[in-house]
Design an enzyme around this catalytic site. Structure first.
Site, short mmCIF file in Angstrom:
data_model
loop_
_atom_site.label_atom_id
_atom_site.label_comp_id
_atom_site.label_asym_id
_atom_site.label_seq_id
_atom_site.Cartn_x
_atom_site.Cartn_y
_atom_site.Cartn_z
N ARG A 31 -6.08 11.50 6.24
CA ARG A 31 -5.04 11.56 7.28
C ARG A 31 -4.10 12.74 6.99
NH1 ARG A 31 -0.32 8.40 7.03
NH2 ARG A 31 -1.27 7.36 5.24
N HIS B 80 0.80 -1.22 0.00
CA HIS B 80 0.00 0.00 0.00
C HIS B 80 0.84 1.27 0.00
CE1 HIS B 80 -4.13 -1.50 0.56
NE2 HIS B 80 -3.58 -2.49 1.23
N LYS C 260 -14.79 8.04 -3.81
CA LYS C 260 -16.08 8.34 -3.15
C LYS C 260 -16.59 9.71 -3.59
CE LYS C 260 -14.31 5.67 0.66
NZ LYS C 260 -13.40 5.76 1.80
#
Length: 835
Positions: free
Chosen positions: A567, A372, A681
């Site tokens: 984040r 990731h 999203k």
């Protein structure tokens, strides 16, 4: 509400009924016979818990049927190991996936409540932090929806990461309280308990085999959270482990002697393991605790898988251990669960009596690894000294894996011999700090390694893991991330969902997201434009109310809503965003009143948590709040610009922000963000992205169309050269960049010392300097792109069309597509629907 409202509904257990009257009776039954609160109390909180337990009845029934079905049919199953799951609230999602939202809405009205209000009583489960954990949760939703035999494994954190408060000093971290009462969704499995050992030593037995003994042994107790599929009878499980000590571990003699802490020492150590997500690891104790957490997850989960395999082994025609990879697939979600590799080897060799070669073949065929990140600090490296102390047997196994890998390179890939130092698992180049490279261990020991976006996977193959590609050219794959369209459009944005269903004349898009392309033929339709704009305005008003409730700041729903939520990290470049807002503020102050009236009004919102010990990230949070405090209270400009920091960003907050967004910033330095999923999203909800060619932005721009994406900044292949140019003193800062920094230095936003933060953007090289993330280089093209945004937003017809085309181009980014690819191309598992 009046006490009598609940008492009017006769309690009756009806766990499987979908009739509103029966559901109401079942809710009343849970309120009376699972009494978590004082008798007769039935306020919103009590009503939520009783309603949730009623929904849980449906889930348990499906979960039991699914578990029994998998047991009987014995398909190959996938086990997804992740240190994080960012689930969000479960009530709305559960009734939505089960297709009983209307029935429950009608049932709770009998008690005088709205379902939406009760759902708002639920606390987000504090089991994750950012994109890694949210991805894992989307994946579980898709696994269940696709009827795949799959399970998630994680840890049951008591406090999670932290709850974020914003004070005059900036971010303050306090413990999450999600389990202060209880979670209505989890089911303790007191019959699923496994021992997990730490420390101790390795004994060599007379037959030459090895055994790990001594040290301290804790118990892993399973808690299951059912995960329902959408419009299917399948419900899979997220199994969370809690660390426990036993009564035998409590020293009664010491306690009665007044040595209270000593008496319960092991109990205290057990509590620490599942207390906090990512405990600080600056100290030796912190490092040990993090490693303990990782091993606890891996050991308990693998013991569970092996127990399940052995349970069915006797019933199979072939009961050989070599069948294990034909029944079990283990996916490592990043490097945190890497210890699954030596632990599976240990269990097979030391507990089951297999030889190295057979155990290695099984482990290699079973394990696959998702990378990731390309950030060096996130590619875990553990001290060999700490590893040997905590897990002596595993350190032996890792040493043997490393030795055999080096021998493989020398014997079969002589041309790679010069690369061994960078490829090997054990790095002892610094004799004072020898480390285990966890990513290298994953690559060497897995049959499949995948990145999470095309750009990221190419960087892995061409740069980070390029040498391994020479040895194993077919091992590396791409699996572009996705999101569940149920939570991230159908349930969180019902206004837009209803319009999409109306115009497509089907709601099948919810589980076949490619159908959204059907919106393209209506992209210029004035009726759709009017409905689309009305739905967006409704979502913006809901968001404005949330902002007022949590910050006290009033924002104008007719202004452009510009949002960056993720984040807080220097590579994600919230600093670029706020410097842009500072520059915008300065220009507004320099304008005449008449000039300001021509400006596109904008509300800039930033949300996200900075890790507790990440000082520069916390400075960025403080700066956003300080800029907001000045801008929002400046009567000359606050009609045209507001800057708001959204506190305590989590899934539930995202479910309000994303539907209300119009422009979203995904502005990481190119090549630094593996994928991103919030970008997906936002696009899905008709938001236009301003971003760099980084992560999944590249593919989003391809799918939605270049004209419907605001692009700026350096590209990934340019970044290394630009850093080198900077080191050589060739960087010439744009005057606008200097203006923004100077305004902060002038004290315009308060007396806080921002010099260390601004220093990170100065100089040509050096730790904490030299603008490693190219904020200065990208600033002018960022400001130019924002000017294009302002111009485009003035043309409402053009903007609405861009919004529609973003939604229409989002079909690729369904986690259903991602998981279907994992199932076929990595796990080799097939759908197993409950009849």
């Amino acid at each position: 509400m009046p006490e009598s409202a609940a008492e009017k509904v006769k309690p009756a257990a009806s766990p499987a009924s979908e009739k509103p009257a029966d559901i109401a009776g079942n809710i009343s039954y849970h309120a009376q016979y699972n009494p978590h609160f004082s008798p007769h109390a039935f306020g919103p909180e009590e009503a939520f818990y009783a309603t949730a337990e009623s929904v849980r009845d449906h889930l348990i029934e499906r979960w039991n049927d699914t578990y029994l079905h998998f047991h009987k049919t014995d398909p190959k199953q996938t086990y997804y190991l992740s240190m994080e799951y960012l689930q969000g609230r479960a009530l709305t999602n559960a009734v939505g996936n089960l297709g009983i939202t209307g029935a429950y809405a009608e049932a709770v009205k009998k008690f005088g409540y709205e379902l939406e209000a009760l759902a708002g009583q639920e606390k987000d489960a504090a089991l994750g932090n950012g994109g890694l954990g949210r991805l894992a949760s989307c994946f579980l939703d898709s696994m269940a929806t696709l009827n795949l035999p799959a399970w998630g494994y994680g840890l049951r954190y008591r406090y999670g990461l932290f709850k974020q408060h914003i004070t005059k000093e900036g971010q303050e971290e306090i413990a999450e309280d999600w389990l202060d009462k209880f979670s209505p969704w989890e089911i303790p499995r007191h019959d699923v308990v496994f021992p997990v050992r730490f420390f101790g030593h390795v004994e060599i037995l007379p037959d030459g085999s090895r055994k790990w003994v001594g040290g301290e042994v804790l118990k892993a107790l399973a808690y299951d959270v059912p995960i329902p599929g959408y419009k299917t009878k399948n419900a899979i499980s997220l199994r969370l482990w809690e660390a426990k000590a036993t009564a035998e571990d409590f020293n009664l003699f010491q306690f009665n002697d007044g040595q209270y802490e000593s008496a319960a020492q092991l109990h205290a150590r057990a509590q620490q393991i599942c207390s906090v997500l990512y405990p600080g690891d600056a100290t030796e104790e912190g490092k040990l605790l993090r490693l303990k957490q990782q091993f606890f997850l891996c050991s308990a989960s693998l013991q569970d898988m092996i127990a399940r395999f052995k349970e069915r082994k006797a019933d199979r025609v072939s009961g050989k251990w070599s069948d294990f990879p034909t029944k079990v697939a283990v996916q490592l979600n990043d490097t945190h669960p890497t210890l699954a590799i030596p632990e599976l080897m240990r269990l097979l060799m030391d507990e089951e009596g297999l030889g190295w070669d057979e155990a290695w073949d099984i482990t290699y065929r079973t394990i696959s690894y998702t990378n990731h990140t390309v950030l060096p600090e996130a590619l875990e490296k553990w001290s060999q000294i700490v590893m040997r102390k905590l897990l002596p047997r595993h350190m032996e196994i890792i040493e043997e894996i490393d030795k055999r890998f080096r021998e493989l390179v020398i014997s079969k890939h002589k041309e790679m011999e010069g690369k061994i130092d960078s490829m090997k698992v054990l790095d002892s180049s610094n004799p004072q700090k020898p480390v285990v490279r966890m990513a290298n261990l994953c690559v060497v020991s897995s049959h499949s390694v995948n990145g999470v976006a095309e750009l990221h996977s190419n960087i892995l193959k061409q740069e980070l893991f390029a040498d391994y590609v020479s040895i194993w050219p077919t091992k590396f794959q791409n699996k572009t991330n996705g999101i569940t369209p149920r939570r991230w459009l159908k349930f969180c944005n019902p206004e837009l969902s209803e319009i999409i269903t109306k115009w497509l004349k089907t709601d099948q898009w919810t589980s076949d997201l490619d159908l959204l392309t059907g919106l393209r033929k209506f992209a210029d339709d004035e009726k759709l434009h009017a409905e689309w704009a009305a739905a967006k305005l409704s979502c913006k008003k809901r968001l404005a109310k949330h902002v007022l409730d949590v910050t006290g700041v009033t924002i104008d729903p007719t202004s452009l809503f510009d949002i960056q939520i993720k984040r807080i990290h220097e590579y994600k470049r919230q600093l670029l965003n706020i410097l842009g807002a500072v520059y915008r503020y300065k220009k507004l102050k320099e304008m005449s009143a008449e000039e300001r009236q021509k400006v596109t009004p904008r509300t800039v919102m930033v949300g996200g948590k900075a890790f507790a010990t990440y000082t520069n990230a916390k400075r960025i949070v403080k700066l956003v709040n300080d800029v907001g405090a000045v801008v929002n209270n400046d009567p000359e400009v606050n009609k045209y610009l507001k800057v708001v920091f959204i506190p305590n960003y989590n899934v539930s907050v995202a479910e309000v922000l994303i539907p209300g967004s119009e422009l979203s910033q995904h502005i990481s330095t190119a090549g630094m963000e593996a994928s991103g999923t919030s970008n997906m999203k936002f696009s899905l909800n008709g938001c236009v992205i301003i971003g760099t060619l980084d992560g999944a932005n590249v593919e989003i721009r391809e799918e939605v169309g270049e004209d419907n994406f605001f692009l700026f900044g350096a590209e990934a292949h340019q970044v290394a050269g630009l850093r080198k140019d900077r080191e050589n003193g060739l960087f010439k800062p744009d005057p606008r960049f200097e203006e923004a920094k100077q305004l902060i230095r002038s004290g315009a936003f308060g007396s806080y010392d921002y010099e260390p933060l601004l220093d990170s953007l100065e100089g040509n090289s050096g730790f904490g300097r030299g603008d490693y993330f190219l904020v200065g280089y990208d600033f002018p093209s960022y400001i130019d792109a924002q000017d294009r945004v302002d111009a485009a937003y003035k043309d409402k017809k053009k903007w609405t069309k861009m919004s529609i085309l973003n939604t229409a181009g989002s079909g690729k980014f369904s986690s259903d597509r991602t998981i279907a690819q994992y199932a076929k191309e990595i796990w080799d598992i097939k759908a197993s629907p409950v009849a």
